[in-house]
Motif scaffolding. Structure first.
Motif, short mmCIF file in Angstrom:
data_model
loop_
_atom_site.label_atom_id
_atom_site.label_comp_id
_atom_site.label_asym_id
_atom_site.label_seq_id
_atom_site.Cartn_x
_atom_site.Cartn_y
_atom_site.Cartn_z
N ILE A 1 0.93 -1.53 -0.14
CA ILE A 1 0.24 0.08 -0.09
C ILE A 1 1.19 1.49 0.63
O ILE A 1 1.80 0.94 0.96
N GLU A 2 0.74 1.99 -0.91
CA GLU A 2 1.71 3.43 -1.28
C GLU A 2 0.87 4.20 -0.46
O GLU A 2 1.89 5.42 -0.52
N SER A 3 0.19 5.06 -0.30
CA SER A 3 -0.48 6.09 0.78
C SER A 3 -0.15 6.00 2.10
O SER A 3 0.38 4.91 2.63
N GLU A 4 -0.14 6.95 2.27
CA GLU A 4 0.30 7.13 4.58
C GLU A 4 -0.84 6.80 5.20
O GLU A 4 -0.96 5.86 5.79
N HIS A 5 -1.91 6.24 4.63
CA HIS A 5 -3.19 6.20 5.17
C HIS A 5 -3.91 5.24 5.31
O HIS A 5 -3.87 5.00 3.72
N PHE A 6 -3.98 4.07 5.47
CA PHE A 6 -5.37 2.73 4.31
C PHE A 6 -6.33 1.98 5.56
O PHE A 6 -6.02 2.46 7.26
N SER A 7 -7.18 2.10 4.92
CA SER A 7 -8.54 1.56 6.11
C SER A 7 -8.51 -0.69 5.98
O SER A 7 -7.92 -0.56 4.95
N THR A 8 -8.75 -0.85 6.86
CA THR A 8 -8.63 -2.61 7.39
C THR A 8 -9.03 -2.87 5.69
O THR A 8 -8.79 -4.02 5.22
N VAL B 1 -5.35 5.02 13.48
CA VAL B 1 -5.57 6.88 13.65
C VAL B 1 -7.23 6.99 13.83
O VAL B 1 -6.98 8.34 13.47
N GLU B 2 -8.61 6.08 13.22
CA GLU B 2 -9.23 6.53 12.91
C GLU B 2 -10.69 5.54 13.42
O GLU B 2 -9.99 4.86 12.47
N ILE C 1 -17.47 4.51 5.01
CA ILE C 1 -16.44 4.15 3.92
C ILE C 1 -17.47 3.08 2.16
O ILE C 1 -18.79 2.91 3.25
N GLU C 2 -17.15 3.26 1.62
CA GLU C 2 -17.71 1.92 0.22
C GLU C 2 -17.30 1.00 0.40
O GLU C 2 -16.16 0.75 0.11
N ASP C 3 -17.96 -0.75 0.09
CA ASP C 3 -17.23 -1.79 0.06
C ASP C 3 -17.29 -1.67 -1.52
O ASP C 3 -17.55 -0.59 -2.41
N HIS D 1 -21.75 0.04 -1.67
CA HIS D 1 -22.62 -0.32 -0.43
C HIS D 1 -22.10 0.57 0.49
O HIS D 1 -20.59 0.19 1.35
N PRO D 2 -22.75 1.11 1.82
CA PRO D 2 -21.75 2.04 3.19
C PRO D 2 -21.37 1.34 4.10
O PRO D 2 -22.17 -0.08 4.23
N THR D 3 -20.48 1.16 4.48
CA THR D 3 -20.08 0.22 6.00
C THR D 3 -19.14 1.45 6.68
O THR D 3 -19.57 2.69 6.40
N SER D 4 -18.89 0.32 7.39
CA SER D 4 -17.52 1.29 7.84
C SER D 4 -16.57 0.29 7.90
O SER D 4 -16.24 -0.73 8.14
N SER D 5 -14.59 0.82 8.26
CA SER D 5 -13.39 0.34 8.43
C SER D 5 -12.36 1.56 9.73
O SER D 5 -12.49 2.88 9.19
N SER D 6 -11.53 0.61 9.79
CA SER D 6 -10.69 1.82 10.24
C SER D 6 -9.97 1.87 9.43
O SER D 6 -9.75 2.10 8.59
N ILE D 7 -9.11 3.01 10.10
CA ILE D 7 -8.05 4.38 9.48
C ILE D 7 -7.49 3.71 10.25
O ILE D 7 -6.35 4.28 10.89
N TRP D 8 -5.43 3.41 8.91
CA TRP D 8 -4.88 2.82 10.03
C TRP D 8 -3.24 3.49 9.22
O TRP D 8 -3.48 4.07 7.60
N ALA D 9 -2.37 4.02 9.83
CA ALA D 9 -1.07 4.58 9.54
C ALA D 9 0.26 3.55 9.76
O ALA D 9 0.04 3.22 10.70
N ARG D 10 0.64 4.08 9.54
CA ARG D 10 2.41 3.09 9.40
C ARG D 10 2.98 3.62 10.98
O ARG D 10 3.23 4.93 11.16
N ARG D 11 3.90 3.00 11.33
CA ARG D 11 4.60 3.17 12.58
C ARG D 11 5.64 4.07 12.81
O ARG D 11 6.22 4.04 12.08
N ALA D 12 5.93 5.38 12.72
CA ALA D 12 6.81 6.32 12.36
C ALA D 12 8.43 5.24 13.35
O ALA D 12 8.68 4.87 14.14
#
Length: 92
Positions: free
Chosen positions: A19-26, A69-70, A75-77, A81-92
């Motif tokens: 995953i290239e982005s700084e933040h990503f979801s489950t 982080v959240e 989000i959407e699947d 369809h609407p749903t929810s997911s945690s947002i993560w970041a890599r530890r520094a």
């Protein structure tokens, strides 16, 4: 007798590394791990693979080098369809 589905932490580490982005979801991790992401609408959390996968990420966050982080982002699947997911970041 209940069964268990094995999940590889090593494979999860590899999926996160892709995953290239700084933040990503489950859901982003699940898309890579399973080839897609569909919400488990109407499924109790104790039986939801998505929810259990999220709990696995949370239990192993330090070992996986990530931090939540959240916890309940909207989000959407893959079917819109609407749903929810945690947002993560890599530890520094």
């Amino acid at each position: 007798m209940d069964e268990a589905i094995p999940v590889s932490l090593d494979r999860i580490r590899k999926m996160i590394a892709q995953i290239e982005s700084e933040h990503f979801s489950t859901a982003d991790v699940l898309r890579r791990y399973n080839g897609g992401f569909c919400s488990n609408h109407g499924t109790p959390a104790q039986f939801s693979f998505n929810a259990q996968f999220g709990k696995l990420l949370k239990r192993n966050a330090e070992d996986l080098g990530i931090r939540e982080v959240e916890p309940d982002a909207s989000i959407e699947d893959d079917h819109g369809h609407p749903t929810s997911s945690s947002i993560w970041a890599r530890r520094a």
